[in-house]
Write a protein that holds these residues in place. Structure first.
Motif, PDB file in Angstrom:
ATOM      1  N   TRP A  62      11.989  -1.979  -9.602  1.00  0.00           N
ATOM      2  CA  TRP A  62      12.494  -0.648  -9.985  1.00  0.00           C
ATOM      3  C   TRP A  62      13.811  -0.822 -10.724  1.00  0.00           C
ATOM      4  N   ARG A  63      13.957  -0.126 -11.782  1.00  0.00           N
ATOM      5  CA  ARG A  63      15.256  -0.121 -12.473  1.00  0.00           C
ATOM      6  C   ARG A  63      16.214   0.767 -11.687  1.00  0.00           C
ATOM      7  N   HIS A  64      17.407   0.228 -11.431  1.00  0.00           N
ATOM      8  CA  HIS A  64      18.437   1.009 -10.736  1.00  0.00           C
ATOM      9  C   HIS A  64      19.654   1.154 -11.645  1.00  0.00           C
ATOM     10  N   LEU A  65      20.688   1.830 -11.179  1.00  0.00           N
ATOM     11  CA  LEU A  65      21.906   2.005 -11.968  1.00  0.00           C
ATOM     12  C   LEU A  65      22.475   0.641 -12.351  1.00  0.00           C
ATOM     13  N   ASP A  66      22.970   0.520 -13.570  1.00  0.00           N
ATOM     14  CA  ASP A  66      23.494  -0.756 -14.055  1.00  0.00           C
ATOM     15  C   ASP A  66      24.662  -1.247 -13.204  1.00  0.00           C
ATOM     16  N   THR A  67      24.797  -2.586 -13.159  1.00  0.00           N
ATOM     17  CA  THR A  67      25.968  -3.205 -12.540  1.00  0.00           C
ATOM     18  C   THR A  67      26.828  -3.734 -13.671  1.00  0.00           C
ATOM     19  N   ARG A  71      21.721  -4.664 -16.655  1.00  0.00           N
ATOM     20  CA  ARG A  71      20.577  -3.924 -16.129  1.00  0.00           C
ATOM     21  C   ARG A  71      20.325  -4.419 -14.698  1.00  0.00           C
ATOM     22  N   THR A  72      20.111  -3.524 -13.803  1.00  0.00           N
ATOM     23  CA  THR A  72      19.976  -3.920 -12.397  1.00  0.00           C
ATOM     24  C   THR A  72      18.605  -3.510 -11.875  1.00  0.00           C
ATOM     25  N   MET A  73      17.894  -4.520 -11.376  1.00  0.00           N
ATOM     26  CA  MET A  73      16.533  -4.275 -10.912  1.00  0.00           C
ATOM     27  C   MET A  73      16.461  -4.519  -9.402  1.00  0.00           C
ATOM     28  N   LEU A  74      15.765  -3.653  -8.707  1.00  0.00           N
ATOM     29  CA  LEU A  74      15.436  -3.920  -7.315  1.00  0.00           C
ATOM     30  C   LEU A  74      14.050  -4.549  -7.296  1.00  0.00           C
ATOM     31  N   VAL A  75      13.916  -5.585  -6.502  1.00  0.00           N
ATOM     32  CA  VAL A  75      12.647  -6.295  -6.441  1.00  0.00           C
ATOM     33  C   VAL A  75      12.217  -6.377  -4.983  1.00  0.00           C
ATOM     34  N   GLN A  90       0.081   2.491  -0.123  1.00  0.00           N
ATOM     35  CA  GLN A  90       1.398   1.856  -0.092  1.00  0.00           C
ATOM     36  C   GLN A  90       2.319   2.640   0.835  1.00  0.00           C
ATOM     37  N   ILE A  91       3.118   1.895   1.614  1.00  0.00           N
ATOM     38  CA  ILE A  91       4.017   2.610   2.536  1.00  0.00           C
ATOM     39  C   ILE A  91       5.066   3.400   1.752  1.00  0.00           C
ATOM     40  N   PHE A  92       5.695   4.307   2.429  1.00  0.00           N
ATOM     41  CA  PHE A  92       6.735   5.134   1.822  1.00  0.00           C
ATOM     42  C   PHE A  92       7.961   4.277   1.483  1.00  0.00           C
ATOM     43  N   ILE A  93       8.416   4.418   0.263  1.00  0.00           N
ATOM     44  CA  ILE A  93       9.605   3.678  -0.174  1.00  0.00           C
ATOM     45  C   ILE A  93      10.755   4.677  -0.271  1.00  0.00           C
ATOM     46  N   PRO A  94      11.831   4.425   0.484  1.00  0.00           N
ATOM     47  CA  PRO A  94      12.863   5.467   0.533  1.00  0.00           C
ATOM     48  C   PRO A  94      13.716   5.592  -0.724  1.00  0.00           C
ATOM     49  N   TRP A  95      13.588   4.665  -1.684  1.00  0.00           N
ATOM     50  CA  TRP A  95      14.477   4.760  -2.853  1.00  0.00           C
ATOM     51  C   TRP A  95      13.760   5.163  -4.138  1.00  0.00           C
ATOM     52  N   ALA A  96      12.460   5.334  -4.048  1.00  0.00           N
ATOM     53  CA  ALA A  96      11.748   5.691  -5.278  1.00  0.00           C
ATOM     54  C   ALA A  96      10.515   6.500  -4.922  1.00  0.00           C
ATOM     55  N   GLU A  97      10.057   7.274  -5.876  1.00  0.00           N
ATOM     56  CA  GLU A  97       8.833   8.034  -5.649  1.00  0.00           C
ATOM     57  C   GLU A  97       7.626   7.115  -5.815  1.00  0.00           C
ATOM     58  N   PRO A  98       6.509   7.470  -5.186  1.00  0.00           N
ATOM     59  CA  PRO A  98       5.331   6.610  -5.280  1.00  0.00           C
ATOM     60  C   PRO A  98       4.961   6.357  -6.742  1.00  0.00           C
ATOM     61  N   GLY A  99       4.735   5.086  -7.068  1.00  0.00           N
ATOM     62  CA  GLY A  99       4.315   4.747  -8.421  1.00  0.00           C
ATOM     63  C   GLY A  99       5.443   4.717  -9.438  1.00  0.00           C
ATOM     64  N   GLY A 100       6.648   5.143  -9.020  1.00  0.00           N
ATOM     65  CA  GLY A 100       7.763   5.177  -9.965  1.00  0.00           C
ATOM     66  C   GLY A 100       8.272   3.775 -10.294  1.00  0.00           C
ATOM     67  N   PHE A 102      11.414   3.508 -11.500  1.00  0.00           N
ATOM     68  CA  PHE A 102      12.866   3.669 -11.462  1.00  0.00           C
ATOM     69  C   PHE A 102      13.249   4.149 -10.066  1.00  0.00           C
ATOM     70  N   THR A 103      14.453   3.790  -9.643  1.00  0.00           N
ATOM     71  CA  THR A 103      14.884   4.342  -8.360  1.00  0.00           C
ATOM     72  C   THR A 103      15.203   5.820  -8.554  1.00  0.00           C
ATOM     73  N   ALA A 104      15.205   6.523  -7.437  1.00  0.00           N
ATOM     74  CA  ALA A 104      15.488   7.962  -7.502  1.00  0.00           C
ATOM     75  C   ALA A 104      16.878   8.195  -8.096  1.00  0.00           C
ATOM     76  N   ARG A 105      17.821   7.320  -7.742  1.00  0.00           N
ATOM     77  CA  ARG A 105      19.183   7.468  -8.261  1.00  0.00           C
ATOM     78  C   ARG A 105      19.198   7.285  -9.778  1.00  0.00           C
ATOM     79  N   PHE A 106      18.423   6.323 -10.255  1.00  0.00           N
ATOM     80  CA  PHE A 106      18.393   6.092 -11.701  1.00  0.00           C
ATOM     81  C   PHE A 106      17.747   7.277 -12.417  1.00  0.00           C
ATOM     82  N   GLU A 107      16.653   7.782 -11.858  1.00  0.00           N
ATOM     83  CA  GLU A 107      16.023   8.958 -12.476  1.00  0.00           C
ATOM     84  C   GLU A 107      17.005  10.126 -12.492  1.00  0.00           C
ATOM     85  N   GLY A 108      17.783  10.228 -11.417  1.00  0.00           N
ATOM     86  CA  GLY A 108      18.787  11.294 -11.351  1.00  0.00           C
ATOM     87  C   GLY A 108      19.805  11.162 -12.476  1.00  0.00           C
TER      88      GLY A 108
END
Ligand SMILES: [Zn+2]
Length: 416
Positions: A62-67, A71-75, A90-100, A102-108
């Motif tokens: 998932w792409r997250h906010l840059d450091t 570019r900062t990726m969560l793996v 797939q189990i619920f991922i607390p930082w991104a929507e299913p299939g996304g 990008f992280t929710a913060r990045f989409e924000g």
């Protein structure tokens, strides 16, 4: 080299997830933050929360906010569970929507930027593709519409707005009290507004007190079909009436100017904008020239005067007086023997209820019109839209008053 705890803290990663490794690729200008789930943590079905058996796991990024501009990726390897009832998920991922991706913060962040700038600019600044930004907008709108509980609107404005450069339109319904666009529908035919009304409950339809619109027959018919006592609810906007009158004055001017020029008379040359203004012009040579023109015996002067008189009828008094005044105006305007004016008089007399409603309620369609001008801005910013769905999305995104942001449980600023 990079502190795992630092990332765990600033990302807000919490148990049962933890940061296992942080790697830096200078060539790709990318930081990868590897996250893993505690292998002993129970796994739940994302739909029913039943603790379920691990089925397999899949690598996800998932792409997250840059450091610091990297570019900062969560793996992470994300488990799938086999729920007895819901199958493999797939189990619920607390930082991104299913299939996304990008992280929710990045989409924000992207949503925040899209409120300020066009998709192309956002894509360039955030190093995304146009389609990625567009996808984030589409998801934000879908999310917002799904969350929306339709309020009961009392006062609505209906307006058409052109789509792209061709003569294609969308119908936009605005709640005049909140200022939000509540509905966008293809075309400007009757079906467009029928569809909107049909989505309302009988109570919601009954609660509508005012529908402001242009004198556009399909909208009128749809409203009569959907609302009880529509003849007292439809309001024809003052500025639309003014526009029809203004257009009539302009048509009279053009015809007269042509006739005069044929006789070598240049009296009306360069006066177009004089006739578009109301009575007050700032003092100066322009005002003087206009004064002498408008008191002349020119046809356009008479038409202009008729328009000004019509606009003066726009003040609140008893219904029967307003009706009588407009009827008298129509008779007078018809006797002036100018076709464009006669046409407007006919239009006013056949839409008198809605005009009188407008005078008595003081309601204008200014808000829907305001939405329309914002829509024109949206259109300009996007340099035309390739399809209507995108156009609709952009309208809802900017004007729908929707809750657009993805839910985000992790990766918020941790306030431990
Ligand atoms: Zn389940």
């Amino acid at each position: 080299m990079i502190d795992k705890d630092l990332y765990a803290t600033i990302l807000g990663i919490r148990s049962p997830w933890s940061v296992t490794e942080v790697t830096l690729s200078r060539s790709d200008e990318e930081v990868s933050v590897h996250i893993a789930l505690d292998p002993d943590a129970p796994l739940q079905c994302p739909r029913c929360a039943a603790v379920s058996r691990r089925y397999d796991s899949r690598p996800r990024r998932w792409r997250h906010l840059d450091t610091c501009e990297y570019r900062t990726m969560l793996v992470a390897d994300v488990p799938r569970v086999e729920c007895r009832e819901h199958g493999v998920l797939q189990i619920f991922i607390p930082w991104a929507e299913p299939g996304g991706r990008f992280t929710a913060r990045f989409e924000g962040l992207v949503i925040d930027w899209m409120k300020e700038a066009c998709i192309t600019a956002v894509a360039r600044r955030l190093r995304l593709t146009w389609d990625e930004v567009d996808g984030i907008q589409a998801r934000a709108v879908a999310r917002g519409l799904a969350r929306r509980r339709r309020r009961t609107s009392r006062r609505l404005g209906v307006d058409e707005t052109s789509f792209a450069k061709r003569h294609e339109y969308v119908t936009v319904v605005t709640d005049m009290d909140s200022g939000h666009v509540v509905h966008v529908e293809d075309d400007r035919g009757r079906a467009a507004l029928d569809n909107f009304y049909s989505q309302l409950t009988p109570q919601q339809r009954g609660a509508i007190e005012v529908v402001a619109m242009d004198m556009w027959e399909p909208y009128i018919q749809a409203t009569f079909a959907a609302l009880p006592e529509a003849d007292r609810k439809i309001v024809f906007d003052k500025f639309h009436v003014a526009k029809h009158l203004g257009d009539a004055v302009d048509t009279v001017r053009r015809t007269e100017q042509r006739e005069l020029l044929e006789q070598g008379d240049r009296t009306l040359v360069g006066t177009k904008y004089f006739w578009l203004t109301s009575s007050e012009l700032p003092d100066g040579p322009r005002a003087e020239r206009f004064d002498s023109l408008r008191t002349s015996t020119l046809k356009v002067a008479k038409a202009w005067h008729a328009k000004e008189v019509a606009m003066e009828l726009w003040c609140v008094r008893r219904r029967c007086e307003v009706v009588q005044d407009f009827q008298a105006w129509c008779r007078w305007a018809t006797r002036l023997r100018m076709d464009p004016l006669r046409k407007v008089a006919r239009m006013i007399s056949s839409h008198l209820d809605g005009i009188v409603n407008a005078v008595l309620t003081g309601v204008t369609n200014a808000l829907a019109e305001g939405a329309n001008s914002k829509i024109q801005w949206i259109k300009k910013m996007a340099r035309g839209f390739r399809n209507r769905q995108r156009f609709r999305n952009a309208i809802y995104f900017h004007l729908g008053g929707l809750d657009l942001y993805p839910a985000c449980l992790f990766l918020t600023h941790t306030k431990a």
